[in-house]
Design a protein around this motif. Structure first.
Motif, PDB file in Angstrom:
ATOM      1  N   GLY A  58      74.508   4.103 -71.872  1.00 31.42           N
ATOM      2  CA  GLY A  58      73.743   3.951 -70.643  1.00 31.42           C
ATOM      3  C   GLY A  58      74.458   3.061 -69.642  1.00 31.42           C
ATOM      4  O   GLY A  58      74.846   1.945 -69.966  1.00 31.42           O
ATOM      5  N   GLU A  59      74.612   3.568 -68.419  1.00 28.60           N
ATOM      6  CA  GLU A  59      75.300   2.782 -67.401  1.00 28.60           C
ATOM      7  C   GLU A  59      74.285   1.998 -66.575  1.00 28.60           C
ATOM      8  O   GLU A  59      74.548   0.899 -66.113  1.00 28.60           O
ATOM      9  N   TYR A  60      73.083   2.583 -66.409  1.00 28.81           N
ATOM     10  CA  TYR A  60      72.087   1.972 -65.538  1.00 28.81           C
ATOM     11  C   TYR A  60      70.907   1.452 -66.343  1.00 28.81           C
ATOM     12  O   TYR A  60      70.605   1.957 -67.427  1.00 28.81           O
ATOM     13  N   ASN A  61      70.228   0.465 -65.784  1.00 28.52           N
ATOM     14  CA  ASN A  61      68.962   0.045 -66.367  1.00 28.52           C
ATOM     15  C   ASN A  61      67.944   1.132 -66.028  1.00 28.52           C
ATOM     16  O   ASN A  61      67.788   1.517 -64.873  1.00 28.52           O
ATOM     17  N   MET A  62      67.269   1.630 -67.038  1.00 28.34           N
ATOM     18  CA  MET A  62      66.422   2.803 -66.839  1.00 28.34           C
ATOM     19  C   MET A  62      64.919   2.487 -66.832  1.00 28.34           C
ATOM     20  O   MET A  62      64.106   3.408 -66.892  1.00 28.34           O
ATOM     21  N   HIS A  63      64.563   1.221 -66.734  1.00 29.32           N
ATOM     22  CA  HIS A  63      63.133   0.879 -66.633  1.00 29.32           C
ATOM     23  C   HIS A  63      62.704   1.035 -65.175  1.00 29.32           C
ATOM     24  O   HIS A  63      62.332   0.072 -64.503  1.00 29.32           O
ATOM     25  N   LEU A  64      62.768   2.271 -64.698  1.00 29.01           N
ATOM     26  CA  LEU A  64      62.620   2.532 -63.266  1.00 29.01           C
ATOM     27  C   LEU A  64      61.233   2.192 -62.736  1.00 29.01           C
ATOM     28  O   LEU A  64      61.073   1.915 -61.544  1.00 29.01           O
ATOM     29  N   TRP A  65      60.220   2.214 -63.605  1.00 30.34           N
ATOM     30  CA  TRP A  65      58.848   1.952 -63.155  1.00 30.34           C
ATOM     31  C   TRP A  65      58.643   0.500 -62.732  1.00 30.34           C
ATOM     32  O   TRP A  65      57.612   0.141 -62.209  1.00 30.34           O
TER      33      TRP A  65
ATOM     34  N   ALA B  66      64.098  -5.376 -69.490  1.00 29.18           N
ATOM     35  CA  ALA B  66      63.274  -4.342 -68.866  1.00 29.18           C
ATOM     36  C   ALA B  66      62.935  -4.644 -67.405  1.00 29.18           C
ATOM     37  O   ALA B  66      62.406  -3.790 -66.716  1.00 29.18           O
ATOM     38  N   TYR B  67      63.244  -5.827 -66.928  1.00 29.20           N
ATOM     39  CA  TYR B  67      62.593  -6.312 -65.705  1.00 29.20           C
ATOM     40  C   TYR B  67      63.487  -6.399 -64.471  1.00 29.20           C
ATOM     41  O   TYR B  67      63.041  -6.854 -63.420  1.00 29.20           O
ATOM     42  N   SER B  68      64.745  -5.959 -64.573  1.00 26.95           N
ATOM     43  CA  SER B  68      65.706  -6.160 -63.479  1.00 26.95           C
ATOM     44  C   SER B  68      65.203  -5.705 -62.118  1.00 26.95           C
ATOM     45  O   SER B  68      65.391  -6.408 -61.123  1.00 26.95           O
ATOM     46  N   TYR B  69      64.592  -4.526 -62.072  1.00 33.35           N
ATOM     47  CA  TYR B  69      64.177  -3.992 -60.767  1.00 33.35           C
ATOM     48  C   TYR B  69      63.118  -4.871 -60.131  1.00 33.35           C
ATOM     49  O   TYR B  69      63.180  -5.180 -58.939  1.00 33.35           O
ATOM     50  N   PHE B  70      62.155  -5.288 -60.916  1.00 32.60           N
ATOM     51  CA  PHE B  70      61.082  -6.151 -60.413  1.00 32.60           C
ATOM     52  C   PHE B  70      61.666  -7.499 -59.969  1.00 32.60           C
ATOM     53  O   PHE B  70      61.349  -8.004 -58.893  1.00 32.60           O
ATOM     54  N   GLU B  71      62.547  -8.057 -60.782  1.00 33.87           N
ATOM     55  CA  GLU B  71      63.131  -9.371 -60.493  1.00 33.87           C
ATOM     56  C   GLU B  71      63.985  -9.340 -59.236  1.00 33.87           C
ATOM     57  O   GLU B  71      63.949 -10.269 -58.422  1.00 33.87           O
ATOM     58  N   LYS B  72      64.756  -8.280 -59.063  1.00 34.08           N
ATOM     59  CA  LYS B  72      65.593  -8.151 -57.869  1.00 34.08           C
ATOM     60  C   LYS B  72      64.729  -7.984 -56.639  1.00 34.08           C
ATOM     61  O   LYS B  72      64.969  -8.592 -55.598  1.00 34.08           O
ATOM     62  N   HIS B  73      63.698  -7.146 -56.768  1.00 38.58           N
ATOM     63  CA  HIS B  73      62.830  -6.851 -55.635  1.00 38.58           C
ATOM     64  C   HIS B  73      62.140  -8.114 -55.118  1.00 38.58           C
ATOM     65  O   HIS B  73      61.993  -8.294 -53.911  1.00 38.58           O
TER      66      HIS B  73
END
Ligand SMILES: [Zn+2]
Length: 319
Positions: free
Chosen positions: A147-154, A218-225
């Motif tokens: 896996g190249e990307y973090n996939m916890h897209l939700w 699991a939380y990268s997207y939320f943390e970045k946002h």
């Protein structure tokens, strides 16, 4: 004579009842994991039911489909999932349904540019090799090696919005007679998401600079946002024990007071977190990446983000 009549009645009622049953099991959107189902439910509300494959308490990284799941997928109006690098249990079943009923979110042109890279986990790969169990188990973990990307897209409000737009378009294609309701649902979702996004931003602003560790990556997207300050995670796959080197590094940072919280998850309260935190000032909190306790309804996704935000804030702001 009487007998014949009765037989005919039975055949008729079996037909009617059978027909009723099959429409009851057919008309549904099937989502892989709960938060994806939350987004789907916001759009499908009042149009078609939404069912979730992953049971509460199960891990998105280690699930195997049951025969009843496969039946549900085959008869679904629409299957919504992230992609083979997240739900390693789905590609085979997804390949058996028509392309227009298969919505793979990570593959959408509107979402691809929003993906963020996952982290390298050399140590955990190594650990895993030692603990390799059944072949099945190995297959389930396979995506972590490639896996190249973090996939916890939700976890991304922006990707959630794009997912909703895509689900809306798909359902419109499949159920054009429900256009008004589908349009209204999308509008409601976008408006409530925008307002929740604002209030969550305000709730998290005071704790933006506080360091912490999460249990799994699991939380990268939320943390970045929301501009949070994670210092790392214990493991990429919650089924795999963190390596000794990683634990040592986390322990060192806790002793040096570089983090205020360590977060467990409702399904995973490993002794390892207790052990690492022992004797330090660090507080312990819980983050639920799957919204386990939230039921699937129109406003569940927004509720899910708000719950997550509250879980971060309550530990990070301290007593
Ligand atoms: Zn995960």
């Amino acid at each position: 004579m009487l007998h014949k009549k009765h037989a005919r009645f039975c055949a008729l009622s079996a037909l009617v009842f059978g027909g009723f049953l099959s429409t009851a099991t057919q008309a549904a959107v099937v989502a892989s994991v709960k938060p994806v189902g939350f987004i789907a439910a916001a759009i499908a509300d009042g149009v078609t039911p939404v069912e979730i494959l992953l049971p509460d308490g199960a891990s998105e990284h280690d699930y195997a489909l049951r025969p009843s799941d496969i039946k549900r997928i085959k008869s679904a109006d629409l299957l919504v999932w992230v992609g083979p690098e997240m739900e390693a249990f789905l590609p085979k079943a997804a390949a058996q349904i028509p392309a227009n009923k298969n919505l793979e979110l990570a593959d959408l042109n509107t979402i691809k540019p929003l993906l963020v890279k996952g982290s390298e986990e050399e140590e955990e790969h190594h650990e895993h090799a030692h603990h390799a169990g059944s072949d099945n188990h190995d297959e389930a973990h396979d995506h972590h090696h490639h896996g190249e990307y973090n996939m916890h897209l939700w976890m991304s409000p922006e990707i959630a919005r794009q997912s909703a737009v895509a689900i809306h378009a798909k359902l419109l294609e499949l159920m054009p007679q429900s256009r008004d309701k589908l349009d209204a649902n999308l509008q409601h979702f976008e408006a409530s998401l925008a307002s929740a996004d604002k209030s969550i931003g305000a709730q998290l602003a005071p704790v933006k600079d506080k360091g912490y560790f999460v249990f799994h990556d699991a939380y990268s997207y939320f943390e970045k946002h929301y501009g949070l300050s994670p210092r790392g995670h214990f493991t990429v796959n919650p089924e795999i024990q963190p390596g000794a080197q990683r634990l040592h590094q986390i322990r060192t940072e806790l002793v040096e007071q570089k983090a205020e919280c360590v977060f467990a998850e409702p399904q995973f309260r490993p002794a390892v977190i207790e052990a690492v935190a022992r004797g330090t000032q660090v507080r312990q909190g819980t983050l639920d990446p799957l919204g386990t306790n939230i039921s699937v309804a129109r406003d569940s996704y927004v509720q899910f983000l708000q719950q997550l935000s509250g879980q971060y804030a309550s530990c990070l702001k301290g007593a």
